[in-house]
Design a protein around this motif. Sequence first.
Motif, PDB file in Angstrom:
ATOM      1  N   MET A 170       0.838  -1.193   0.000  1.00 29.18           N
ATOM      2  CA  MET A 170       0.000   0.000   0.000  1.00 29.18           C
ATOM      3  C   MET A 170       0.871   1.241   0.000  1.00 29.18           C
ATOM      4  O   MET A 170       1.870   1.320   0.722  1.00 29.18           O
ATOM      5  CB  MET A 170      -0.921   0.001   1.223  1.00 29.18           C
ATOM      6  N   ASP A 171       0.503   2.207  -0.806  1.00 32.87           N
ATOM      7  CA  ASP A 171       1.286   3.436  -0.960  1.00 32.87           C
ATOM      8  C   ASP A 171       0.407   4.622  -0.564  1.00 32.87           C
ATOM      9  O   ASP A 171      -0.635   4.865  -1.166  1.00 32.87           O
ATOM     10  CB  ASP A 171       1.735   3.570  -2.425  1.00 32.87           C
ATOM     11  N   PHE A 172       0.844   5.350   0.468  1.00 28.67           N
ATOM     12  CA  PHE A 172       0.073   6.502   0.952  1.00 28.67           C
ATOM     13  C   PHE A 172       0.763   7.825   0.637  1.00 28.67           C
ATOM     14  O   PHE A 172       0.421   8.854   1.208  1.00 28.67           O
ATOM     15  CB  PHE A 172      -0.138   6.389   2.468  1.00 28.67           C
ATOM     16  N   THR A 173       1.733   7.822  -0.263  1.00 30.53           N
ATOM     17  CA  THR A 173       2.524   9.032  -0.493  1.00 30.53           C
ATOM     18  C   THR A 173       1.716  10.159  -1.129  1.00 30.53           C
ATOM     19  O   THR A 173       2.138  11.323  -1.068  1.00 30.53           O
ATOM     20  CB  THR A 173       3.740   8.706  -1.386  1.00 30.53           C
ATOM     21  N   ASP A 174       0.566   9.850  -1.723  1.00 29.93           N
ATOM     22  CA  ASP A 174      -0.258  10.902  -2.319  1.00 29.93           C
ATOM     23  C   ASP A 174      -1.407  11.323  -1.394  1.00 29.93           C
ATOM     24  O   ASP A 174      -2.229  12.160  -1.775  1.00 29.93           O
ATOM     25  CB  ASP A 174      -0.836  10.433  -3.655  1.00 29.93           C
ATOM     26  N   GLN A 175      -1.466  10.748  -0.206  1.00 31.68           N
ATOM     27  CA  GLN A 175      -2.527  11.068   0.737  1.00 31.68           C
ATOM     28  C   GLN A 175      -2.039  12.132   1.717  1.00 31.68           C
ATOM     29  O   GLN A 175      -1.060  11.932   2.426  1.00 31.68           O
ATOM     30  CB  GLN A 175      -2.950   9.812   1.507  1.00 31.68           C
ATOM     31  N   ARG A 176      -2.711  13.273   1.729  1.00 33.86           N
ATOM     32  CA  ARG A 176      -2.315  14.335   2.653  1.00 33.86           C
ATOM     33  C   ARG A 176      -3.463  15.318   2.858  1.00 33.86           C
ATOM     34  O   ARG A 176      -4.355  15.435   2.013  1.00 33.86           O
ATOM     35  CB  ARG A 176      -1.077  15.077   2.144  1.00 33.86           C
ATOM     36  N   LEU A 177      -3.420  15.999   3.983  1.00 32.73           N
ATOM     37  CA  LEU A 177      -4.388  17.034   4.311  1.00 32.73           C
ATOM     38  C   LEU A 177      -3.640  18.319   4.627  1.00 32.73           C
ATOM     39  O   LEU A 177      -2.502  18.288   5.093  1.00 32.73           O
ATOM     40  CB  LEU A 177      -5.229  16.635   5.531  1.00 32.73           C
ATOM     41  N   SER A 178      -4.310  19.431   4.403  1.00 35.46           N
ATOM     42  CA  SER A 178      -3.755  20.721   4.802  1.00 35.46           C
ATOM     43  C   SER A 178      -4.422  21.132   6.103  1.00 35.46           C
ATOM     44  O   SER A 178      -5.648  21.231   6.182  1.00 35.46           O
ATOM     45  CB  SER A 178      -4.012  21.781   3.724  1.00 35.46           C
ATOM     46  N   TYR A 179      -3.622  21.337   7.151  1.00 37.98           N
ATOM     47  CA  TYR A 179      -4.161  21.698   8.463  1.00 37.98           C
ATOM     48  C   TYR A 179      -4.349  23.209   8.540  1.00 37.98           C
ATOM     49  O   TYR A 179      -3.379  23.958   8.462  1.00 37.98           O
ATOM     50  CB  TYR A 179      -3.213  21.238   9.561  1.00 37.98           C
ATOM     51  N   GLU A 180      -5.592  23.644   8.727  1.00 39.05           N
ATOM     52  CA  GLU A 180      -5.872  25.077   8.664  1.00 39.05           C
ATOM     53  C   GLU A 180      -6.926  25.515   9.686  1.00 39.05           C
ATOM     54  O   GLU A 180      -7.591  26.524   9.506  1.00 39.05           O
ATOM     55  CB  GLU A 180      -6.344  25.447   7.244  1.00 39.05           C
ATOM     56  N   LYS A 181      -7.071  24.770  10.790  1.00 40.97           N
ATOM     57  CA  LYS A 181      -8.150  25.050  11.731  1.00 40.97           C
ATOM     58  C   LYS A 181      -7.760  25.975  12.871  1.00 40.97           C
ATOM     59  O   LYS A 181      -8.632  26.403  13.639  1.00 40.97           O
ATOM     60  CB  LYS A 181      -8.687  23.740  12.300  1.00 40.97           C
TER      61      LYS A 181
END
Length: 217
Positions: free
Chosen positions: A1-12
């Motif tokens: 499994m490859d998660f290298t394209d999974q990301r979120l921008s934290y802006e809260k």
Amino acid sequence: MDFTDQRLSYEKGMLDQQSVPESPFELLKGWMSEAIAQNVQEPYAMSLATCGADNKPSVRIVLLREVTETGIVFYTNYESAKGQDIAENPNAEALFFWHELERQIRISGSIAKIDADKSAAYFQKRPHDSQVGAWVSQPQSGEVSNREVMEQTFAQLQSDYPENSPVPTPEFWGGYEIRVEKIEFWQGRANRMHDRIVYMRDQNSSSSAWTTKRLLP
């Protein structure tokens, strides 16, 4: 499994060093209250990391039960793997992560058993079957041949201590306090430019004095 394209921008949110309170416990309580108000599921659940004489770190989830004037308290079996680690190396670190708020809190310090009477008072506040379950988990982390053995022991203890009858507090069970020496507050920010403010207990001043500094993300 490859998660290298999974990301979120934290802006809260954001965390400004100039506006944080003098005491880290005030900020800890404030963040905890906010997490509860935002319906974060079990916001008092924390990862507890210990390391015994074998120098092999171990981590698991435990539940925070109290914030004191000097640290944080949780309860467990003293003869568990974590209890053995603590007996051999009385230092620990706890981590809270609240994804909904994009926040983390890291707490480091020395760890010691709390007063036995206080442990007993908390034990008697637990639900009856949870009290019974504490007796089943002995020794905690020890091997058991199958679940049926656990269920049979639980049923026998329920018979010995029926509902509404007192369950004695086990001598092998009680509370620990991590006496805070360092606590870091982490607020996620966009572009991985996170805010990190760390409190350090001032060893050259009174026990209630703290210094703060900002860390690179």
